[in-house]
Write a protein that holds these residues in place. Structure first.
Motif, mmCIF file in Angstrom:
data_model
loop_
_atom_site.group_PDB
_atom_site.id
_atom_site.type_symbol
_atom_site.label_atom_id
_atom_site.label_comp_id
_atom_site.label_asym_id
_atom_site.label_seq_id
_atom_site.Cartn_x
_atom_site.Cartn_y
_atom_site.Cartn_z
ATOM 1 N N GLY A 20 0.788 -1.233 0.000
ATOM 2 C CA GLY A 20 0.000 0.000 0.000
ATOM 3 C C GLY A 20 0.816 1.277 0.000
ATOM 4 O O GLY A 20 0.250 2.362 0.126
ATOM 5 N N THR A 21 2.141 1.189 -0.146
ATOM 6 C CA THR A 21 2.987 2.385 -0.156
ATOM 7 C C THR A 21 3.432 2.697 -1.583
ATOM 8 O O THR A 21 3.614 1.803 -2.404
ATOM 9 N N SER A 22 3.588 3.995 -1.867
ATOM 10 C CA SER A 22 4.036 4.420 -3.186
ATOM 11 C C SER A 22 4.554 5.847 -3.079
ATOM 12 O O SER A 22 4.369 6.524 -2.067
ATOM 13 N N SER A 23 5.213 6.305 -4.142
ATOM 14 C CA SER A 23 5.724 7.667 -4.159
ATOM 15 C C SER A 23 5.951 8.106 -5.596
ATOM 16 O O SER A 23 6.141 7.277 -6.494
ATOM 17 N N THR A 24 5.962 9.426 -5.794
ATOM 18 C CA THR A 24 6.216 10.026 -7.100
ATOM 19 C C THR A 24 7.609 10.632 -7.127
ATOM 20 O O THR A 24 8.020 11.326 -6.187
ATOM 21 N N LYS A 25 8.334 10.386 -8.202
ATOM 22 C CA LYS A 25 9.633 11.019 -8.389
ATOM 23 C C LYS A 25 9.423 12.451 -8.860
ATOM 24 O O LYS A 25 8.724 12.698 -9.850
ATOM 25 N N LEU A 26 10.043 13.396 -8.160
ATOM 26 C CA LEU A 26 9.792 14.820 -8.405
ATOM 27 C C LEU A 26 10.857 15.486 -9.259
ATOM 28 O O LEU A 26 10.571 16.478 -9.941
ATOM 29 N N THR A 27 12.084 14.995 -9.206
ATOM 30 C CA THR A 27 13.168 15.602 -9.972
ATOM 31 C C THR A 27 13.992 14.511 -10.642
ATOM 32 O O THR A 27 14.091 13.390 -10.135
ATOM 33 N N GLY A 28 14.602 14.858 -11.762
ATOM 34 C CA GLY A 28 15.432 13.910 -12.482
ATOM 35 C C GLY A 28 16.878 13.983 -12.044
ATOM 36 O O GLY A 28 17.261 14.818 -11.205
ATOM 37 N N PRO A 29 17.727 13.115 -12.596
ATOM 38 C CA PRO A 29 19.136 13.086 -12.199
ATOM 39 C C PRO A 29 19.880 14.319 -12.694
ATOM 40 O O PRO A 29 19.581 14.870 -13.757
ATOM 41 N N ALA A 30 20.868 14.745 -11.925
ATOM 42 C CA ALA A 30 21.693 15.896 -12.312
ATOM 43 C C ALA A 30 22.791 15.502 -13.285
ATOM 44 O O ALA A 30 23.428 16.378 -13.883
ATOM 45 N N VAL A 31 23.022 14.212 -13.438
ATOM 46 C CA VAL A 31 23.994 13.687 -14.398
ATOM 47 C C VAL A 31 23.313 12.554 -15.163
ATOM 48 O O VAL A 31 22.721 11.664 -14.543
ATOM 49 N N ALA A 32 23.391 12.594 -16.480
ATOM 50 C CA ALA A 32 22.790 11.526 -17.286
ATOM 51 C C ALA A 32 23.672 10.280 -17.245
ATOM 52 O O ALA A 32 24.889 10.384 -17.086
ATOM 53 N N PRO A 33 23.082 9.109 -17.394
ATOM 54 C CA PRO A 33 23.882 7.881 -17.367
ATOM 55 C C PRO A 33 25.029 7.889 -18.372
ATOM 56 O O PRO A 33 26.133 7.432 -18.064
ATOM 57 N N ASP A 34 24.795 8.425 -19.558
ATOM 58 C CA ASP A 34 25.825 8.431 -20.595
ATOM 59 C C ASP A 34 26.990 9.357 -20.249
ATOM 60 O O ASP A 34 28.061 9.264 -20.882
ATOM 61 N N ASP A 35 26.789 10.255 -19.274
ATOM 62 C CA ASP A 35 27.832 11.202 -18.898
ATOM 63 C C ASP A 35 28.629 10.749 -17.677
ATOM 64 O O ASP A 35 29.525 11.469 -17.223
ATOM 65 N N LEU A 36 28.329 9.586 -17.157
ATOM 66 C CA LEU A 36 29.016 9.111 -15.954
ATOM 67 C C LEU A 36 30.459 8.713 -16.210
ATOM 68 O O LEU A 36 31.320 8.870 -15.345
ATOM 69 N N GLY A 37 30.728 8.176 -17.388
ATOM 70 C CA GLY A 37 32.032 7.591 -17.641
ATOM 71 C C GLY A 37 32.068 6.157 -17.165
ATOM 72 O O GLY A 37 31.064 5.601 -16.679
ATOM 73 N N PRO A 38 33.224 5.517 -17.268
ATOM 74 C CA PRO A 38 33.318 4.095 -16.888
ATOM 75 C C PRO A 38 33.116 3.894 -15.394
ATOM 76 O O PRO A 38 33.460 4.757 -14.582
ATOM 77 N N LEU A 39 32.535 2.744 -15.059
ATOM 78 C CA LEU A 39 32.275 2.393 -13.662
ATOM 79 C C LEU A 39 32.986 1.094 -13.323
ATOM 80 O O LEU A 39 32.924 0.123 -14.082
ATOM 81 N N ASP A 40 33.628 1.077 -12.161
ATOM 82 C CA ASP A 40 34.284 -0.147 -11.689
ATOM 83 C C ASP A 40 33.345 -1.017 -10.873
ATOM 84 O O ASP A 40 33.486 -2.239 -10.852
#
Length: 257
Positions: free
Chosen positions: A39-59
């Motif tokens: 019975g719990t839920s929520s709305t996302k109010l803001t998007g990410p400040a960095v896009a996934p494609d701009d992250l660079g490589p991840l270890d």
């Protein structure tokens, strides 16, 4: 040096000792409502400040839990195969569609790669709600990271309220940098019950852990957060012994800690 970029919500890009680590990937756009179960839920109010494609490589991705969309959403889930390693809860590792390492609290693993110091990652206990809430809220872990030359651990609390397990972290682990998941989460269906740390609890854990730097995350961007930066600042105003350790990171901008 530790460099952190707060992407939004719980999502933090950590660059340390040649490693690039991402916590709790959340990259969906705002506006959608997500069900969290029971019975719990929520709305996302803001998007990410960095896009996934701009992250660079991840270890590696350090995933405190996989079953709530404010910690792992659809675009975050799509990012997991790009990470060299995914570390999460034992139950979460069984659910994920990628190869992941699942840890119970106080279990340790090592991240190793040529040309850089190994990072020891210890899963730390969390309780994502009031007593006896684990069957409803599910398993969550935090992470304490150490490496050769570190002044102390970089500790990511995970989604948790203040309870005996966090006090045990304070007793067992010398912490240099603390990343605290806050927000004082509440849902209408469960009334006054809290599912993440309040501002008052944050002050108490800071007094126990005494980090050099404390970084608040997971306090903005979602409708179910009941306490934001103003509430934390108000609590810190009465706690001069710990307030100077708190560092609010600008969203999307790398900061050296």
């Amino acid at each position: 040096m530790i460099r952190c970029t707060h992407v939004g919500g719980p999502t933090l890009l950590i660059e340390v000792a040649g490693w690039r680590l991402l916590t709790d990937p959340t990259f969906d756009p705002p506006g959608r409502r997500y069900a969290f179960g029971w019975g719990t839920s929520s709305t996302k109010l803001t998007g990410p400040a960095v896009a996934p494609d701009d992250l660079g490589p991840l270890d590696a991705v350090l995933l405190t839990h996989d079953h709530h969309a404010d910690n792992l959403d659809d675009r975050g889930r799509a990012l997991l195969p790009q990470a060299g390693t995914v570390v999460t809860t034992r139950s979460g590792a069984r659910r994920l569609a990628v190869d992941a390492l699942g840890l119970d609290p106080w279990v340790t693993t090592r991240l190793e790669a040529p040309g850089r110091p190994a990072i020891t990652a210890t899963a730390t206990p969390c309780r994502h709600g009031p007593p006896l809430s684990r069957p409803v809220a599910g398993d969550v872990v935090g992470f304490a990271l150490t490496w050769e030359g570190a002044a102390g651990a970089l500790w990511i609390s995970g989604d948790t309220v203040l309870f005996a397990g966090l006090r045990e972290v304070a007793r067992r682990i010398p912490v240099d940098v603390a990343v605290l998941h806050l927000g004082g989460v509440q849902f209408p269906v469960t009334g006054p019950l809290r599912y993440s740390m309040t501002a008052t609890q944050a002050v108490e854990i800071l007094r126990l852990v005494r980090p050099r730097v404390a970084v608040p995350v997971h306090y903005e961007g979602w409708a179910h957060f009941r306490q934001g930066r103003a509430d934390v600042d108000a609590a810190l105003a009465g706690a001069p012994d710990v307030r100077t350790s708190v560092r609010w990171l600008p969203l999307g901008e790398p900061a050296d800690l």
